[in-house]
Scaffold this motif. Structure first.
Motif, PDB file in Angstrom:
ATOM      1  N   PRO A 173     -43.388  14.842  40.632  1.00  0.00           N
ATOM      2  CA  PRO A 173     -43.366  16.142  39.958  1.00  0.00           C
ATOM      3  C   PRO A 173     -42.379  16.134  38.803  1.00  0.00           C
ATOM      4  O   PRO A 173     -41.418  15.379  38.798  1.00  0.00           O
ATOM      5  N   GLY A 174     -42.626  16.947  37.811  1.00  0.00           N
ATOM      6  CA  GLY A 174     -41.706  16.968  36.681  1.00  0.00           C
ATOM      7  C   GLY A 174     -42.221  17.717  35.473  1.00  0.00           C
ATOM      8  O   GLY A 174     -41.531  17.857  34.483  1.00  0.00           O
ATOM      9  N   VAL A 175     -43.483  18.189  35.505  1.00  0.00           N
ATOM     10  CA  VAL A 175     -44.066  18.934  34.387  1.00  0.00           C
ATOM     11  C   VAL A 175     -44.550  20.267  34.924  1.00  0.00           C
ATOM     12  O   VAL A 175     -45.482  20.304  35.731  1.00  0.00           O
ATOM     13  N   PRO A 176     -43.955  21.396  34.571  1.00  0.00           N
ATOM     14  CA  PRO A 176     -42.833  21.597  33.644  1.00  0.00           C
ATOM     15  C   PRO A 176     -41.523  21.855  34.392  1.00  0.00           C
ATOM     16  O   PRO A 176     -40.971  22.952  34.320  1.00  0.00           O
ATOM     17  N   LYS A 177     -41.021  20.879  35.094  1.00  0.00           N
ATOM     18  CA  LYS A 177     -39.795  21.038  35.868  1.00  0.00           C
ATOM     19  C   LYS A 177     -38.653  21.475  34.956  1.00  0.00           C
ATOM     20  O   LYS A 177     -38.452  20.929  33.879  1.00  0.00           O
ATOM     21  N   GLY A 178     -37.899  22.469  35.435  1.00  0.00           N
ATOM     22  CA  GLY A 178     -36.750  22.950  34.668  1.00  0.00           C
ATOM     23  C   GLY A 178     -37.083  24.003  33.628  1.00  0.00           C
ATOM     24  O   GLY A 178     -36.175  24.553  33.011  1.00  0.00           O
ATOM     25  N   GLY A 180     -33.869  30.948  25.404  1.00  0.00           N
ATOM     26  CA  GLY A 180     -33.448  29.909  26.330  1.00  0.00           C
ATOM     27  C   GLY A 180     -34.027  28.592  25.862  1.00  0.00           C
ATOM     28  O   GLY A 180     -35.186  28.554  25.423  1.00  0.00           O
ATOM     29  N   PRO A 181     -33.284  27.486  25.922  1.00  0.00           N
ATOM     30  CA  PRO A 181     -33.780  26.211  25.371  1.00  0.00           C
ATOM     31  C   PRO A 181     -35.010  25.676  26.083  1.00  0.00           C
ATOM     32  O   PRO A 181     -35.777  24.915  25.500  1.00  0.00           O
ATOM     33  N   ARG A 182     -35.228  26.062  27.341  1.00  0.00           N
ATOM     34  CA  ARG A 182     -36.412  25.616  28.089  1.00  0.00           C
ATOM     35  C   ARG A 182     -37.180  26.828  28.624  1.00  0.00           C
ATOM     36  O   ARG A 182     -37.658  26.830  29.749  1.00  0.00           O
ATOM     37  N   ARG A 183     -37.280  27.828  27.782  1.00  0.00           N
ATOM     38  CA  ARG A 183     -37.962  29.064  28.137  1.00  0.00           C
ATOM     39  C   ARG A 183     -39.161  29.232  27.204  1.00  0.00           C
ATOM     40  O   ARG A 183     -39.034  29.063  25.989  1.00  0.00           O
ATOM     41  N   LEU A 184     -40.316  29.557  27.757  1.00  0.00           N
ATOM     42  CA  LEU A 184     -41.505  29.728  26.926  1.00  0.00           C
ATOM     43  C   LEU A 184     -42.422  30.785  27.529  1.00  0.00           C
ATOM     44  O   LEU A 184     -42.283  31.169  28.696  1.00  0.00           O
ATOM     45  N   VAL A 185     -43.383  31.229  26.708  1.00  0.00           N
ATOM     46  CA  VAL A 185     -44.335  32.258  27.104  1.00  0.00           C
ATOM     47  C   VAL A 185     -45.736  31.684  26.977  1.00  0.00           C
ATOM     48  O   VAL A 185     -46.103  31.131  25.933  1.00  0.00           O
ATOM     49  N   ILE A 186     -46.519  31.804  28.067  1.00  0.00           N
ATOM     50  CA  ILE A 186     -47.921  31.412  28.055  1.00  0.00           C
ATOM     51  C   ILE A 186     -48.742  32.675  27.815  1.00  0.00           C
ATOM     52  O   ILE A 186     -48.614  33.659  28.548  1.00  0.00           O
ATOM     53  N   SER A 187     -49.587  32.655  26.789  1.00  0.00           N
ATOM     54  CA  SER A 187     -50.316  33.871  26.439  1.00  0.00           C
ATOM     55  C   SER A 187     -51.677  33.513  25.861  1.00  0.00           C
ATOM     56  O   SER A 187     -52.132  32.360  25.930  1.00  0.00           O
ATOM     57  N   ALA A 220     -52.517  28.540  27.816  1.00  0.00           N
ATOM     58  CA  ALA A 220     -52.423  28.004  29.181  1.00  0.00           C
ATOM     59  C   ALA A 220     -52.685  26.501  29.214  1.00  0.00           C
ATOM     60  O   ALA A 220     -52.220  25.801  30.130  1.00  0.00           O
ATOM     61  N   GLU A 221     -53.396  25.979  28.210  1.00  0.00           N
ATOM     62  CA  GLU A 221     -53.683  24.547  28.184  1.00  0.00           C
ATOM     63  C   GLU A 221     -52.414  23.703  28.096  1.00  0.00           C
ATOM     64  O   GLU A 221     -52.433  22.531  28.461  1.00  0.00           O
ATOM     65  N   LEU A 222     -51.340  24.285  27.619  1.00  0.00           N
ATOM     66  CA  LEU A 222     -50.078  23.549  27.579  1.00  0.00           C
ATOM     67  C   LEU A 222     -49.720  23.040  28.970  1.00  0.00           C
ATOM     68  O   LEU A 222     -49.309  21.880  29.133  1.00  0.00           O
ATOM     69  N   LEU A 223     -49.878  23.894  29.992  1.00  0.00           N
ATOM     70  CA  LEU A 223     -49.552  23.506  31.365  1.00  0.00           C
ATOM     71  C   LEU A 223     -50.714  22.777  32.033  1.00  0.00           C
ATOM     72  O   LEU A 223     -50.501  21.769  32.715  1.00  0.00           O
ATOM     73  N   LEU A 224     -51.941  23.280  31.867  1.00  0.00           N
ATOM     74  CA  LEU A 224     -53.084  22.685  32.559  1.00  0.00           C
ATOM     75  C   LEU A 224     -53.327  21.253  32.104  1.00  0.00           C
ATOM     76  O   LEU A 224     -53.464  20.333  32.923  1.00  0.00           O
ATOM     77  N   ARG A 282     -47.279  15.147  30.613  1.00  0.00           N
ATOM     78  CA  ARG A 282     -46.359  15.384  29.505  1.00  0.00           C
ATOM     79  C   ARG A 282     -46.755  16.683  28.814  1.00  0.00           C
ATOM     80  O   ARG A 282     -47.934  17.028  28.753  1.00  0.00           O
ATOM     81  N   LEU A 283     -45.746  17.390  28.324  1.00  0.00           N
ATOM     82  CA  LEU A 283     -45.989  18.632  27.599  1.00  0.00           C
ATOM     83  C   LEU A 283     -46.001  18.348  26.107  1.00  0.00           C
ATOM     84  O   LEU A 283     -45.076  17.744  25.575  1.00  0.00           O
ATOM     85  N   GLN A 284     -47.062  18.786  25.434  1.00  0.00           N
ATOM     86  CA  GLN A 284     -47.190  18.621  23.989  1.00  0.00           C
ATOM     87  C   GLN A 284     -47.266  20.015  23.379  1.00  0.00           C
ATOM     88  O   GLN A 284     -48.344  20.544  23.116  1.00  0.00           O
ATOM     89  N   LEU A 285     -46.101  20.584  23.149  1.00  0.00           N
ATOM     90  CA  LEU A 285     -46.018  21.983  22.738  1.00  0.00           C
ATOM     91  C   LEU A 285     -46.739  22.242  21.431  1.00  0.00           C
ATOM     92  O   LEU A 285     -47.453  23.242  21.285  1.00  0.00           O
ATOM     93  N   GLN A 286     -46.582  21.363  20.463  1.00  0.00           N
ATOM     94  CA  GLN A 286     -47.156  21.613  19.136  1.00  0.00           C
ATOM     95  C   GLN A 286     -48.677  21.709  19.176  1.00  0.00           C
ATOM     96  O   GLN A 286     -49.277  22.415  18.359  1.00  0.00           O
TER      97      GLN A 286
END
Length: 215
Positions: A77-82, A118-125, A146-150, A157-161
């Motif tokens: 586990p580790g995505v999106p840990k923290g 927050g440096p590791r805070r985000l909004v899924i919308s 939501a695809e960022l997490l799914l 791995r998270l690919q925010l951009q």
């Protein structure tokens, strides 16, 4: 399947939160599957369950599952840990299901829209909830689909951009919808072509020579 599990001393789990293995015939983008991936639970096929219960089959350790073979078995586990994640109401999967995915990943689910950075805070919308974005944009928080997490869980791995709905650098407009950060200034209309007239000196003339006088 329950008989096979009973012969191994196991039982059917009531929730993905307390299971030790997930049995499925293929990769699925269901909440249970994604939660299992997020928790790092081994994902096995029904064939594997049969092999470990039939004496004639080669002995396979239940702790070393095989079958799917796509790197999704016993994933750490580790995505999106923290991460601290808020999900707006119109997102699909629904916010309560996204909460399970975030929690299984080791993240923190925020029940209300955050209004501080927050440096590791985000909004899924999603686009339907754009009217709710103003507090997040004012706090310079990234807004992503939501695809960022799914997709991030399956790729590990998270690919925010790739999944941004609005950049934290984009100021909100009057309705909360982000404005174009660099609006283009209006360009003057192109000048209409003009016909050029040759100057009088360049126009054709008839030159008169003086006539000789008769003596």
């Amino acid at each position: 399947m329950e008989v096979a599990l009973g012969s191994l001393g196991g039982s059917m789990a009531t929730s993905v939160f307390d299971c030790t293995h997930l049995v499925t015939d293929r990769v699925r983008r269901t909440v249970k599957f994604l939660c299992a991936v997020a928790r790092g639970v081994p994902i096995v096929t029904p064939k594997w369950l049969h092999e470990v219960t039939v004496p004639e089959c080669p002995q396979v350790s239940p702790s070393v599952p095989r079958g799917l073979g796509v790197g999704l078995t016993a994933v750490s586990p580790g995505v999106p840990k923290g991460y601290e994640v808020h999900v707006t109401p119109s997102v699909r999967p629904e916010p309560e299901h996204m909460r399970d995915i975030v929690t299984c990943s080791g993240g923190t689910f925020l029940p209300t829209m955050p209004c501080t950075y927050g440096p590791r805070r985000l909004v899924i919308s999603c686009g339907e909830d754009s009217g709710r974005w103003a507090p997040a944009l004012s706090a310079r928080l990234p807004l992503a689909s939501a695809e960022l997490l799914l997709t991030g869980l399956l790729r590990q791995r998270l690919q925010l951009q790739d999944f941004l709905l609005a950049s934290p650098d984009t100021p909100p407009g009057p309705s909360g919808v982000p404005q174009d950060p660099s609006p283009k200034s209006p360009q003057p209309p192109p000048a209409s072509p003009r016909r050029l007239r040759a100057p009088p000196a360049a126009q054709g003339r008839t030159r008169r020579h003086p006539q000789p006088r008769n003596k």
